[in-house]
Motif scaffolding. Sequence first.
Motif, PDB file in Angstrom:
ATOM      1  N   SER A 162       2.125   3.182  -3.074  1.00  0.00           N
ATOM      2  CA  SER A 162       1.541   4.471  -2.690  1.00  0.00           C
ATOM      3  C   SER A 162       2.591   5.361  -2.042  1.00  0.00           C
ATOM      4  CB  SER A 162       0.375   4.255  -1.724  1.00  0.00           C
ATOM      5  OG  SER A 162      -0.655   3.529  -2.319  1.00  0.00           O
TER       6      SER A 162
ATOM      7  N   CYS B 179       1.727   3.887 -13.963  1.00  0.00           N
ATOM      8  CA  CYS B 179       0.674   3.355 -13.100  1.00  0.00           C
ATOM      9  C   CYS B 179      -0.367   2.549 -13.868  1.00  0.00           C
ATOM     10  CB  CYS B 179       0.010   4.483 -12.314  1.00  0.00           C
ATOM     11  SG  CYS B 179       1.072   5.129 -11.007  1.00  0.00           S
TER      12      CYS B 179
ATOM     13  N   GLU C   3       2.878  -2.722  -7.866  1.00  0.00           N
ATOM     14  CA  GLU C   3       2.574  -3.034  -6.474  1.00  0.00           C
ATOM     15  C   GLU C   3       3.265  -4.322  -6.060  1.00  0.00           C
ATOM     16  OE1 GLU C   3      -1.707  -2.980  -6.234  1.00  0.00           O
ATOM     17  OE2 GLU C   3      -1.694  -0.938  -5.420  1.00  0.00           O
TER      18      GLU C   3
ATOM     19  N   PRO D 229      -0.088   4.394   4.352  1.00  0.00           N
ATOM     20  CA  PRO D 229      -0.345   4.119   2.934  1.00  0.00           C
ATOM     21  C   PRO D 229      -1.001   2.760   2.746  1.00  0.00           C
ATOM     22  CG  PRO D 229       1.957   3.716   3.456  1.00  0.00           C
ATOM     23  CD  PRO D 229       1.325   4.277   4.699  1.00  0.00           C
ATOM     24  N   ASN D 230      -1.700   2.612   1.629  1.00  0.00           N
ATOM     25  CA  ASN D 230      -2.311   1.332   1.317  1.00  0.00           C
ATOM     26  C   ASN D 230      -1.280   0.334   0.840  1.00  0.00           C
ATOM     27  OD1 ASN D 230      -4.920   2.241   1.899  1.00  0.00           O
ATOM     28  ND2 ASN D 230      -5.120   3.147  -0.137  1.00  0.00           N
TER      29      ASN D 230
ATOM     30  N   THR E 252      -5.609   7.243  -7.868  1.00  0.00           N
ATOM     31  CA  THR E 252      -6.105   6.215  -6.949  1.00  0.00           C
ATOM     32  C   THR E 252      -5.053   5.881  -5.909  1.00  0.00           C
ATOM     33  OG1 THR E 252      -7.471   5.291  -8.720  1.00  0.00           O
ATOM     34  CG2 THR E 252      -7.058   3.882  -6.812  1.00  0.00           C
ATOM     35  N   LEU E 253      -3.796   5.790  -6.349  1.00  0.00           N
ATOM     36  CA  LEU E 253      -2.714   5.488  -5.409  1.00  0.00           C
ATOM     37  C   LEU E 253      -2.483   6.639  -4.430  1.00  0.00           C
ATOM     38  CD1 LEU E 253      -0.170   3.816  -7.852  1.00  0.00           C
ATOM     39  CD2 LEU E 253      -1.166   2.730  -5.835  1.00  0.00           C
ATOM     40  N   LEU E 254      -2.529   7.868  -4.945  1.00  0.00           N
ATOM     41  CA  LEU E 254      -2.290   9.019  -4.076  1.00  0.00           C
ATOM     42  C   LEU E 254      -3.460   9.258  -3.131  1.00  0.00           C
ATOM     43  CD1 LEU E 254      -0.732  11.425  -6.726  1.00  0.00           C
ATOM     44  CD2 LEU E 254       0.476  10.260  -4.868  1.00  0.00           C
ATOM     45  N   GLY E 255      -4.670   8.946  -3.575  1.00  0.00           N
ATOM     46  CA  GLY E 255      -5.841   9.058  -2.705  1.00  0.00           C
ATOM     47  C   GLY E 255      -6.607  10.348  -2.889  1.00  0.00           C
TER      48      GLY E 255
ATOM     49  N   ARG F  18      -0.108  -0.816 -12.656  1.00  0.00           N
ATOM     50  CA  ARG F  18      -0.175  -0.697 -11.197  1.00  0.00           C
ATOM     51  C   ARG F  18      -0.017  -2.040 -10.503  1.00  0.00           C
ATOM     52  NH1 ARG F  18      -5.512   1.255  -7.744  1.00  0.00           N
ATOM     53  NH2 ARG F  18      -4.727   0.654  -5.691  1.00  0.00           N
TER      54      ARG F  18
ATOM     55  N   ASP G 192       3.860   8.935  -3.556  1.00  0.00           N
ATOM     56  CA  ASP G 192       3.744  10.122  -2.699  1.00  0.00           C
ATOM     57  C   ASP G 192       5.107  10.791  -2.531  1.00  0.00           C
ATOM     58  OD1 ASP G 192       2.577  11.986  -1.125  1.00  0.00           O
ATOM     59  OD2 ASP G 192       1.940  10.628   0.458  1.00  0.00           O
TER      60      ASP G 192
END
Length: 643
Positions: A453, A419, A426, A448-449, A502-505, A422, A457
């Motif tokens: 993400s 990541c 992405e 998801p964003n 940050t990706l997972l939230g 990232r 997840d």
Amino acid sequence: MAENNGEEKLLAVARHIAKTLGHNTNMADDILQIFSNFDGRFSKENLADKVADGDPRACAALDHSLKSLDRRISQFVSSDRPIWADSADAVAFLDAVDELVAAVAEWSQLSTDKAFGACLARAEDMLQHAMFRLEDEFRSLMERAGESFDLTPPYRNGVESVENIPFDSEEEENELETAVNDGAEEDQIPVALPVTDYDIVIDALPAGTINDLHEIARRMVAGGFGKECSHVYSSCRREFLEESLSRLGLQKLSIEEVHKMPWQDLEDEIERWIKASNVSLKILFPSERRLCDRVFFGFSAAADLSFMEVCRGSTIQLLNFADAVAIGSRSPERLFRILDVFETLRDLIPEFEALFSDQYSVSLRNEAITIWKRLGEAIRGIFMELENLIRRDPAKVGVPGGGLHPITRYVMNYLRAACRSRQTLEQVFEDYGHPLKDYPKLDDRVAPNSSLSVQMDWIMELLESNLEAKSKIYNDPALCYVFLMNNGRYIVQKAKDSELGTLLGDDWIRKHTAKVRQYHVQYQRSSWNKVLGILKLDGSSNGSLGPNGPAKSMKEKLKMFNTQFENLCRVQSSWFVFDEQLREEIRIALEKILLPAYGSFIGRFHTELGKNADKYVKYGVEDIEVKLNDLFQGSSGSTGSRK
């Protein structure tokens, strides 16, 4: 009739002058040429008109003109001495070639005339020999210039900025030089030093040579030998590029050879490929484009063809290596180097588009884009392989002491490192990622964003499912929850304060932090509730036990407590909690529930037994606390690492 008589008289005068000067036929031809400059009746156009009218004297004049050109050109074509060794010879030869090219072009429209066709065939044969000699001179100029261009270290005589500004310091110049070992063996290839400034252009040929090459190229294109000129140019410059790539340390490898390389060797080769690609696309190829445009100035098709032929082999060598990496093994540990190749090629796509956009080289640009996309597919395939690795990891033997499982450490460190790229990931997953419907429905999932993400997840879900299956290996439920606590805590810690988190939230972090707390509660209940139950006092039944009943019951309870407490401490002292803070949290929680209950029990016990109580009490409250501090120290096989 008067006009014809005048022309005959003028021709007679010319012949008379020639006889007077020594009966030299070639001189007569020259004099005829001189007269043609003053009288249009002797021009090629006028002669062409007369040939069309069937005038035999016109063919004779053409024959004289050809003989003159043949004499002028033959002396250079047949010479063993380089023509461009003398600038005057070069000018004279080019002038003669210009006249011959113009004559062939003007007379070709009359080739149907039998007599004129024979003259034209002679002219075309002369032109071919002249072109062959120009080709030899072109090649000789390039080879001599290449030899004088010092490549040890390379570019010392040829590197200049776009504005021809000299280097400010020797250190700046040295950035572009190649380290060459004096006296090195012939089969050793020097390796280039790092290049940090790509805003430079290499003029590998002197300006005077470039001008001479342009003059020759102009004649060869005009004479219909443009492709031959391009081929000669390309063969010479192609060698320069190939040598440059060798000096950058890049090997010529087949796809099979790349696939058979040990991983460490391949990593080193990728590092060299990255450097070579940047130098090639940002310095070498733009410099070749500039040189082509100068040599073939005014002939864009010839410049485009030459540039493509010069760069094609080196470009294919670079792209083939990237392609071999893309279609090679998708083992997860290769992700990071493949990301490097992907990012390098992605960042060079603008250079490919700027350099390879003409009809001859556009296929190279398209191939670069195709391989770049293939690298993206390879990255996505590596994550699919990571998923398979997690699924296939067997749940056979538990980690001693319920410590960190290697799969947890591997996956979390892997994802955390991945990541860091990232932005690139992405891009890969937006372009190539699975749609959300491809994934199983996950509890409480929010939209998801990004596709990345979703991917992260999903991998976390696979890991958690795998760990839950592994936790069932333990026969002791409490140890099962210690295992889940350890691995859950590690997962949350690695996700926090990173791009992965940050990706997972934040919701994901909170949810899994709560899971770890729940495992803690379940561990406590499954392990210590029985011990706490022993310490409970039932005041309502005291009267039914008789005068000595409560004391006897409490002695039995105390004995039972000691036995179970000692067994728990003995067993759980070999268990392992990797995180010191978590270990402290568990101990404090145990102290909060155990010490007050034990203190209350011992106080009541002293009340019931009086002075005799001490001989039955094995542990004071402080002793219980000390024993709790020995929990979760782990054995040598279960301590693990926090990394």
